[in-house]
Design a protein around this motif. Structure first.
Motif, PDB file in Angstrom:
ATOM      1  N   ASN A   1     -30.183 -43.903  20.506  1.00 51.22           N
ATOM      2  CA  ASN A   1     -29.034 -43.239  19.867  1.00 51.22           C
ATOM      3  C   ASN A   1     -28.254 -44.174  18.946  1.00 51.22           C
ATOM      4  O   ASN A   1     -27.129 -43.854  18.562  1.00 51.22           O
TER       5      ASN A   1
ATOM      6  N   ARG B   1     -32.486 -33.129  18.196  1.00 50.17           N
ATOM      7  CA  ARG B   1     -31.430 -34.109  18.404  1.00 50.17           C
ATOM      8  C   ARG B   1     -30.919 -34.702  17.097  1.00 50.17           C
ATOM      9  O   ARG B   1     -29.895 -35.402  17.096  1.00 50.17           O
TER      10      ARG B   1
ATOM     11  N   GLU C   1     -26.576 -35.532  17.458  1.00 46.55           N
ATOM     12  CA  GLU C   1     -26.748 -36.618  18.419  1.00 46.55           C
ATOM     13  C   GLU C   1     -27.344 -37.871  17.783  1.00 46.55           C
ATOM     14  O   GLU C   1     -26.944 -38.982  18.094  1.00 46.55           O
TER      15      GLU C   1
END
Length: 522
Positions: free
Chosen positions: A60, A234, A238
């Protein structure tokens, strides 16, 4: 392998798909990494290699890279490391070793596509068989070189591939500067995981058919496509992801290379031959649907079981279930005259096209250059939820039980015999009726003796179509006289012929005629 929405065939080294390696073991110490391009350098590295972290980068993390001017070597390494961490998260795996990634431009890829030297006799025979297959599907006619059509489609559409021999990923850039769409990279990283791990325990029959190879590719590409779609979900809120739309001089958008988005639009803007394109897209679409269904019911353990007991026909992929039907072995005796020769490539002649190819034959009428179509857009383009919109579950090709197509040649002239087994006489007749509509679609006239003739165009030939019980036999030749030379209808009966004829007798006995005493009507 990744192409713009559709598939270019993955190079499978089937003989090597045996044994087992474990990917889940963690190293005692984390591998050396370089997190100098991390947008937030205060984020700490783990003390051991963990899922979701690879070589200095968490899944991430944001990266301080500018995709507009291409990627430097350091930027490429950072993007690859982060993508590996992201694949670990969405596919629930762990990479133990780095994956080498190269980015080349399309001209370099195209220049490297040619083979060296003259083709062998086996390669020439295989090319004739493949050309007969594409002609039988009304995808590439005799006036076009089938090999060149396939190569042109591949060069126009491939976005990247995993090199199984060198254990590396090659990403194709459409610009002189090395640019990379992250979803393409993620897709290929799944392939690296597959060939390093679960495919090594996959047992492949030695006599696997062409359709069986397609089914295995559906598992491979379907798993990669399913993981890629989870990856894409994602991106945005995110994760920040490198997309093709991040650079201004390319307008194709992510939908052209990530397998998601509007498949209908992708098909409409496809490469040189959309029939080849649609046939090769099957492993992506149907494979992803199969993997997604198994994952929903049994999680990643269920997907792992697919590698231990893989599908071995495209029919099994389309209609996947816990107890799949086994394809029937089909053969046709060679009855040709001395002037005609059955083409044989390898130990066994002929090709098994499978249900997916039959569906492609009818679906291609939606996209070719002729008016009308044999199926509706609603039948081929459906959306029942997340995932690919194209379905190969079409009424005239459903009920396939097995098939074999044999190519013939007489000098420069070619023909073929194609026998298809069905689950029932009704399904055999449904296919034959729709196939005759396909002949009419290509302006065929029915002549004396029940033969069909396409008078001109790239598919100008003579055809015969016969239904016997649950069997459909199609014979093709340059003219009506050639049909009896390639496969005469009544001569030299074999055990296989008697079996088919008995099926017809039983079918008639259970139909409109009075049941015979020998039949088993219920």
């Amino acid at each position: 392998m990744r192409r713009s929405s559709l598939l270019v065939v993955v190079t499978l080294s089937l003989v090597a798909l045996a044994g087992c390696t474990a990917l889940g073991a963690q190293e005692a110490d984390p591998p050396e990494g370089d997190d100098s391009l991390a947008a937030d350098p205060t984020v700490g590295d783990p003390t051991t290699d963990v899922q979701g972290w690879e070589r200095g980068y968490w899944h991430n993390e944001s990266l301080d890279v500018d995709p507009e001017d291409g990627l430097t070597e350091a930027e490429l390494e950072a993007v690859v490391a982060r993508a590996m961490a992201r694949v670990e998260v969405v596919r629930d795996v762990e990479f133990d070793e780095p994956v080498h990634v190269e980015v080349i431009d399309r001209s370099e890829y195209s220049a490297g596509g040619g083979g060296d030297g003259s083709p062998t006799a086996t390669q020439r025979a295989a090319a004739i068989e493949r050309a007969a297959e594409l002609e039988a599907l009304f995808v590439v006619g005799e006036t076009t070189d089938a090999g060149e059509a396939e190569e042109a489609t591949r060069e126009a559409s491939v976005q990247g591939y995993y090199d199984t021999q060198q254990d590396r990923i090659v990403v194709i850039s459409d610009s002189d500067t090395p640019r990379l769409a992250e979803l393409t990279l993620g897709h290929e990283l799944v392939h690296a995981y597959q060939f390093r791990g679960p495919l090594r325990q996959t047992r492949v029959p030695q006599n696997i058919s062409q359709d069986g190879v397609v089914a295995l590719r559906a598992l491979i590409e379907g798993d990669a496509n399913f993981a890629e779609r989870r990856y894409e979900a994602r991106c945005g809120e995110e994760w920040d992801c490198l997309r093709r739309s991040d650079w201004t001089d390319e307008s194709s958008g992510d939908g052209a290379d990530d397998g998601s988005g509007d498949d209908d639009a992708a098909a409409d803007r496809a490469g040189p031959n959309l029939g080849i394109y649609l046939q090769s897209y099957f492993p992506y679409a149907a494979g992803e649907s199969m993997v997604a269904d198994v994952y929903e019911r049994a999680g990643w353990d269920g997907v792992a079981e697919l590698y231990r007991e893989p599908p071995l026909s495209s029919e099994q992929v389309i209609h996947w279930g816990p107890d799949p039907d086994e394809p029937e072995a089909v053969s046709v005796p060679d009855r040709s005259s001395d002037d005609w020769e059955r083409v044989t490539a390898g130990e066994r002649s002929g090709r098994t096209l499978g249900e997916a190819s039959l569906a492609t034959m009818f679906a291609y009428t939606l996209y070719d250059d002729r008016d009308g179509s044999l199926v509706t857009r609603e039948a081929f383009l459906r959306q029942d939820g997340p995932g690919p919109e194209l379905t190969y579950d079409l009424a005239p090709s459903a009920g396939w039980g097995g098939d074999r197509l044999y190519a013939y040649r007489n000098g420069d002239e070619t023909g073929y015999v194609w026998r298809i087994e069905w689950d029932s006489n009704a399904e055999a007749r449904e296919f034959a009726d729709t196939y005759r509509e396909l002949l009419r679609y290509h302006d065929a006239d029915r002549r004396d003796g029940g033969h069909w003739v396409v008078p001109d165009g790239q598919f100008a030939d003579a055809f015969s179509v016969h239904v016997t019980g649950e069997t459909v036999t199609i014979v093709n030749g340059p003219d009506r006289s050639a049909l009896s030379e390639i496969h005469p209808e009544n001569s030299r009966l074999t055990a296989a012929d008697v079996s088919s004829a008995q099926g017809a007798i039983n079918s008639t006995a259970c139909g409109t005629s009075p049941p015979s005493s020998a039949s088993s009507c219920s």
